[in-house]
Design a protein around this motif. Sequence first.
Motif, PDB file in Angstrom:
ATOM      1  N   ARG A  94      13.403  44.265  28.802  1.00  0.00           N
ATOM      2  CA  ARG A  94      13.881  44.492  27.458  1.00  0.00           C
ATOM      3  C   ARG A  94      15.381  44.230  27.337  1.00  0.00           C
ATOM      4  NH1 ARG A  94      12.869  50.113  24.308  1.00  0.00           N
ATOM      5  NH2 ARG A  94      14.341  49.663  22.652  1.00  0.00           N
ATOM      6  N   ALA A 107       4.408  40.583  14.476  1.00  0.00           N
ATOM      7  CA  ALA A 107       3.991  41.906  14.977  1.00  0.00           C
ATOM      8  C   ALA A 107       3.369  42.768  13.887  1.00  0.00           C
ATOM      9  CB  ALA A 107       5.180  42.625  15.603  1.00  0.00           C
ATOM     10  N   HIS A 110       8.965  40.158  13.513  1.00  0.00           N
ATOM     11  CA  HIS A 110       8.384  41.300  12.818  1.00  0.00           C
ATOM     12  C   HIS A 110       7.099  40.887  12.089  1.00  0.00           C
ATOM     13  CE1 HIS A 110      12.458  43.635  12.554  1.00  0.00           C
ATOM     14  NE2 HIS A 110      12.133  43.281  13.783  1.00  0.00           N
ATOM     15  N   TYR A 115       5.699  47.420  20.557  1.00  0.00           N
ATOM     16  CA  TYR A 115       6.338  46.473  19.647  1.00  0.00           C
ATOM     17  C   TYR A 115       5.395  46.185  18.489  1.00  0.00           C
ATOM     18  CZ  TYR A 115       9.273  42.728  17.954  1.00  0.00           C
ATOM     19  OH  TYR A 115      10.090  41.970  17.165  1.00  0.00           O
ATOM     20  N   GLY A 150       7.536  46.611  25.216  1.00  0.00           N
ATOM     21  CA  GLY A 150       7.121  47.732  24.385  1.00  0.00           C
ATOM     22  C   GLY A 150       6.036  48.552  25.054  1.00  0.00           C
ATOM     23  N   LEU A 178       8.636  40.858  24.351  1.00  0.00           N
ATOM     24  CA  LEU A 178       8.855  42.030  23.494  1.00  0.00           C
ATOM     25  C   LEU A 178       7.639  42.952  23.533  1.00  0.00           C
ATOM     26  CD1 LEU A 178      10.539  40.293  20.424  1.00  0.00           C
ATOM     27  CD2 LEU A 178      11.593  42.087  21.815  1.00  0.00           C
ATOM     28  N   ASP A 195      16.078  41.634  17.211  1.00  0.00           N
ATOM     29  CA  ASP A 195      15.379  41.985  18.449  1.00  0.00           C
ATOM     30  C   ASP A 195      15.641  40.970  19.559  1.00  0.00           C
ATOM     31  OD1 ASP A 195      14.343  43.912  16.845  1.00  0.00           O
ATOM     32  OD2 ASP A 195      12.316  43.090  16.742  1.00  0.00           O
ATOM     33  N   MET A 227       9.919  49.563  18.726  1.00  0.00           N
ATOM     34  CA  MET A 227       9.998  48.637  19.845  1.00  0.00           C
ATOM     35  C   MET A 227       8.976  49.022  20.921  1.00  0.00           C
ATOM     36  SD  MET A 227      12.386  46.559  18.852  1.00  0.00           S
ATOM     37  CE  MET A 227      12.838  45.605  20.319  1.00  0.00           C
ATOM     38  N   THR A 228       8.579  50.315  20.943  1.00  0.00           N
ATOM     39  CA  THR A 228       7.673  50.804  21.987  1.00  0.00           C
ATOM     40  C   THR A 228       6.535  51.597  21.378  1.00  0.00           C
ATOM     41  OG1 THR A 228       9.095  52.738  22.209  1.00  0.00           O
ATOM     42  CG2 THR A 228       9.472  50.931  23.747  1.00  0.00           C
TER      43      THR A 228
END
Length: 436
Positions: A153, A426, A423, A335, A137, A133, A176, A332-333
């Motif tokens: 992805r 991240a 999440h 991530y 990203g 991920l 995701d 996401m980009t």
Amino acid sequence: MVSTWAYGGVIPGKAFRVTAGDRVKVAFHNDLPEPTSVHWHGLAIRNDMDGVPDVTTPSVDPGQRFDFDFVVPDPGTHWFHPHTGLQLDRGLYAPFIVDDPAEPGDYDHEWIVVLDDWTDGVGRSPEQIFDDLVAAGRADVPGTDMGMGMRMRQPDMGGEGSGMGVDGGMMSDAGDVAYPLFLINGRPASDPEVLHARPGDRVRVRLINAGSDTIFTVALAGHEITVTHTDGYPVRPEDTGAIRIGMGERYDAVVELGDGAFALIAEPVGKRGSARAIVRTSAAAPTPPASQRPNELAGFPLTVSALQVAEGAALPAREPVGTQPLALSGSMTPYVWTINGVTYEEAMPLTIGEGQIGRLQISNMSMMSHPIHLHGHTFQIGAAGGTGPRKDTVLIPPMGGATVDFAAENPGQWMIHCHNAYHAEAGMMTRLEYTT
Ligand SMILES: [Cu+2]
């Protein structure tokens, strides 16, 4: 059969069962090759037993142990899992059921139904998924290697399209990650658990979503169910055909069983596949076909907004000391997932004084749902003393929001985070700290 990490060698781990007010001692041994931790999700226990490494409780190294010792104040359907990296997305989870000595319990059976999304040993490891991920990203940021990013992805975003129909056009409850399997009580749909009872029996079902990236819609074919509790706290009984349950949430429901064999389905929102168990009250009835989708899944599922707190379970009706924003965002980009614009490393903790009522204004600025979990407390949706249910984890829809009040009566440093494990990893975490 896969090799994975678990509590006591089984998935889910053996349920802990105590009565509210009990003192609990747990000798926690780490036989894993990495440091780990265990968090008692939903229990408003003393802060140094909460199991968050580097915040409340020491991390437990391989070969070491930690002795937990705490009093469990409140009844309910709770659970436990690691609070270290992505370990939750292996088999490290188990129910923690706290009985209420004052509750009559008007039912014949009780079933604990634990939902999970599964990859370890079948697909990529959780860490590999996270690395992919992050890499995707980076690669998708304009001016970098697009082609590589798109290829990497694709598998993760594969379920997203199919999610739009389920939600009537609302985007991206799909998470995701695409998982190869979905489990009920540790078993895939192809080898389901069979739950036995007699026709006419009343069953209390304790639903726990132990998934890392998957919201489920749960239904028992041919039955209406009555929701009685969420996250351990009683609500006004509410009838429904299906329940939507986010990661970390729990719902208790009572159902009166018909005569036959029925599919209990947990359908992952926006993803392919399903989790399944069989409820059987007749030996002769044919097992429902694996392809059967209960009609109950076709309607709108019950969500938290349909529930009202039961009499006597509300917080005291008091004005909050102030409102603190909790803005959920990310991308996401790259991530990255944030609260109030920053990741956990950069977070300024929220603060509260002991004895006060705190208010969080949660607003979701992203196109994904986020189940927001507060440790050590149970907030009330809406306002303290109002009609909203008590919960410790609330699913915030894309571009949606919620106001929640909590009573600051458990001093310490407490995590607030998204219960999507990816999440949280991240950055979508912060802390609530008591001022002295
Ligand atoms: Cu999230």
